[in-house]
Design a protein around this motif. Sequence first.
Motif, PDB file in Angstrom:
ATOM      1  N   ASN A 176       0.787  -1.167   0.083  1.00  7.06           N
ATOM      2  CA  ASN A 176      -0.054   0.079  -0.090  1.00  7.06           C
ATOM      3  C   ASN A 176       0.837   1.387  -0.099  1.00  7.06           C
ATOM      4  OD1 ASN A 176      -2.779  -1.114  -0.021  1.00  7.06           O
ATOM      5  ND2 ASN A 176      -2.217  -1.850   1.840  1.00  7.06           N
ATOM      6  N   LYS A 177       1.855   1.429  -0.815  1.00  9.08           N
ATOM      7  CA  LYS A 177       2.731   2.439  -0.592  1.00  9.08           C
ATOM      8  C   LYS A 177       3.372   2.382  -2.145  1.00  9.08           C
ATOM      9  CE  LYS A 177       4.373   2.701   3.872  1.00  9.08           C
ATOM     10  NZ  LYS A 177       5.559   2.701   5.139  1.00  9.08           N
ATOM     11  N   VAL A 178       3.229   3.637  -2.968  1.00 10.87           N
ATOM     12  CA  VAL A 178       3.801   3.760  -4.171  1.00 10.87           C
ATOM     13  C   VAL A 178       4.473   5.115  -4.275  1.00 10.87           C
ATOM     14  CG1 VAL A 178       2.380   2.406  -5.470  1.00 10.87           C
ATOM     15  CG2 VAL A 178       1.960   4.712  -5.238  1.00 10.87           C
ATOM     16  N   GLU A 205     -10.516   5.509  -3.952  1.00  5.10           N
ATOM     17  CA  GLU A 205     -11.901   5.563  -3.964  1.00  5.10           C
ATOM     18  C   GLU A 205     -12.823   4.387  -4.494  1.00  5.10           C
ATOM     19  OE1 GLU A 205     -14.884   8.377  -6.682  1.00  5.10           O
ATOM     20  OE2 GLU A 205     -12.834   8.956  -6.302  1.00  5.10           O
ATOM     21  N   ASP A 206     -12.256   3.702  -5.445  1.00  5.25           N
ATOM     22  CA  ASP A 206     -13.275   2.726  -5.955  1.00  5.25           C
ATOM     23  C   ASP A 206     -12.955   1.423  -5.118  1.00  5.25           C
ATOM     24  OD1 ASP A 206     -13.874   4.285  -8.166  1.00  5.25           O
ATOM     25  OD2 ASP A 206     -12.710   3.157  -9.663  1.00  5.25           O
ATOM     26  N   LYS A 207     -11.962   1.285  -4.370  1.00  9.09           N
ATOM     27  CA  LYS A 207     -11.637  -0.226  -3.902  1.00  9.09           C
ATOM     28  C   LYS A 207     -11.541  -0.108  -2.500  1.00  9.09           C
ATOM     29  CE  LYS A 207     -10.923  -2.261  -7.891  1.00  9.09           C
ATOM     30  NZ  LYS A 207     -11.763  -3.349  -8.052  1.00  9.09           N
ATOM     31  N   SER A 208     -11.867   1.399  -1.801  1.00 11.73           N
ATOM     32  CA  SER A 208     -11.782   1.479  -0.347  1.00 11.73           C
ATOM     33  C   SER A 208     -10.441   1.343   0.090  1.00 11.73           C
ATOM     34  CB  SER A 208     -12.700   0.757   0.445  1.00 11.73           C
ATOM     35  OG  SER A 208     -14.181   1.231   0.111  1.00 11.73           O
ATOM     36  N   GLY A 209      -9.376   1.658  -0.857  1.00 13.53           N
ATOM     37  CA  GLY A 209      -8.137   1.454  -0.573  1.00 13.53           C
ATOM     38  C   GLY A 209      -7.531   2.455   0.078  1.00 13.53           C
ATOM     39  N   ALA A 210      -6.267   2.063   0.749  1.00 18.81           N
ATOM     40  CA  ALA A 210      -5.333   2.933   1.683  1.00 18.81           C
ATOM     41  C   ALA A 210      -4.052   3.155   0.930  1.00 18.81           C
ATOM     42  CB  ALA A 210      -5.251   2.702   3.001  1.00 18.81           C
ATOM     43  N   VAL A 211      -3.712   3.233  -0.458  1.00 15.60           N
ATOM     44  CA  VAL A 211      -2.500   2.930  -1.056  1.00 15.60           C
ATOM     45  C   VAL A 211      -2.016   4.776  -0.816  1.00 15.60           C
ATOM     46  CG1 VAL A 211      -1.144   2.968  -2.952  1.00 15.60           C
ATOM     47  CG2 VAL A 211      -3.156   1.382  -2.240  1.00 15.60           C
ATOM     48  N   GLU A 212      -0.664   4.927  -0.287  1.00 14.36           N
ATOM     49  CA  GLU A 212       0.053   6.360  -0.094  1.00 14.36           C
ATOM     50  C   GLU A 212       0.889   6.529  -1.158  1.00 14.36           C
ATOM     51  OE1 GLU A 212       1.185   7.192   4.080  1.00 14.36           O
ATOM     52  OE2 GLU A 212       1.196   4.986   4.205  1.00 14.36           O
TER      53      GLU A 212
END
Length: 370
Positions: A176-178, A205-212
């Motif tokens: 979850n980090k790019v 937004e689409d996947k309820s993700g938490a990628v920073e």
Amino acid sequence: MTITTTKKLLGLTAAAGMIVALAGCGSAPTTDPTSDAPEEALDFLPCLVSDEGGWNDKSFNQSAKEGMDRAAAELGVTPIELESASENDYARNMETAVSEGCDLIVSVGFLLSAATVESALANPDVDYAIIDDWADNDFDGTVDAPNVKPLVFDTAQAAYLGGYAAAAWSAQAGVNKVGTLGGMQIPSVAVFMDGFALGVDKFNEDKSGAVEVFGWDVASQQGAFTGGFAANDTAKQTAQGVLDQGVDVILPVGGPIYLSAAAAIADSGDDTLMMGVDSDLAAADSSVADITLVSIMKAIDVAVFDATVAAAGGDFDPAPYVGTLENEGVKLSSFHEFEAELPDGLLDELAALQQQIIDGTITVESPNSP
């Protein structure tokens, strides 16, 4: 008005439904009685002036050269191609092109804008084109010389897809980090970083993700930059600073600085993947194919080819060309060997997003877009 694309570009897999050397100064062209080129093109001399990074940068300079070389071969002429080692060469190379009698001078990059406009104003009978710049140095909304054709690209659209893909890859791995870094902070670099970060936002937004995202903030327009386009220690250290945040996908934007990012990845010993820009990096440089997830591409070669052929036929049109997903001026490359490892459904999601951008359902709002 856009340049008519004469060849379909290589694209993503059909399953997705997506459109996925220094050259010495040449002599004046000579007539070849066996050539199929139009007669009026035989006295035509096209010229190309590079930005820093060199013809073998696997990026925008190389792509421009490939387009010029292909056009010259089709027309049966010999181009003059002038490589700039530094910004001190820009004006000098433009002067050389004029003195050699060039009919069309194509300059590669935002940083050549001032030199291009100055030369164009002084030589109104010569046609000019410039890549990645509007040639509007007084910022009044119009091109500063009537004989300059801007060749610009709304790269944020393709980078949006790239950011979404990077986020999906990182989320699948549980990292979850790019991250991203740029060469110089100029619009043609920052536009990639904007689109990348906005694509990550869309995934979240689409996947309820938490990628920073590390290395760039769209709102503040601040981030990690090397200060140039050379693959050097500064570039490697800048890349390392982003990698130190724990990212597992990194986007270096700035020609040869991808080499510094690759070196930093190798030193880290981690399984971090890289993304390419401008050209299909995995195809252009086999040494990094095994760590290149996908590339965010601009069809610079096609734009240069079309502009050169048009000018040779007496059809030079100074109206700006803007590359988009719709006209295939920007796109994602294939995922190559990583396609089989992508999250289920990702290719279909990217195809749907691409169509929504083309339809206008999604607007990728980058302050650096042309």
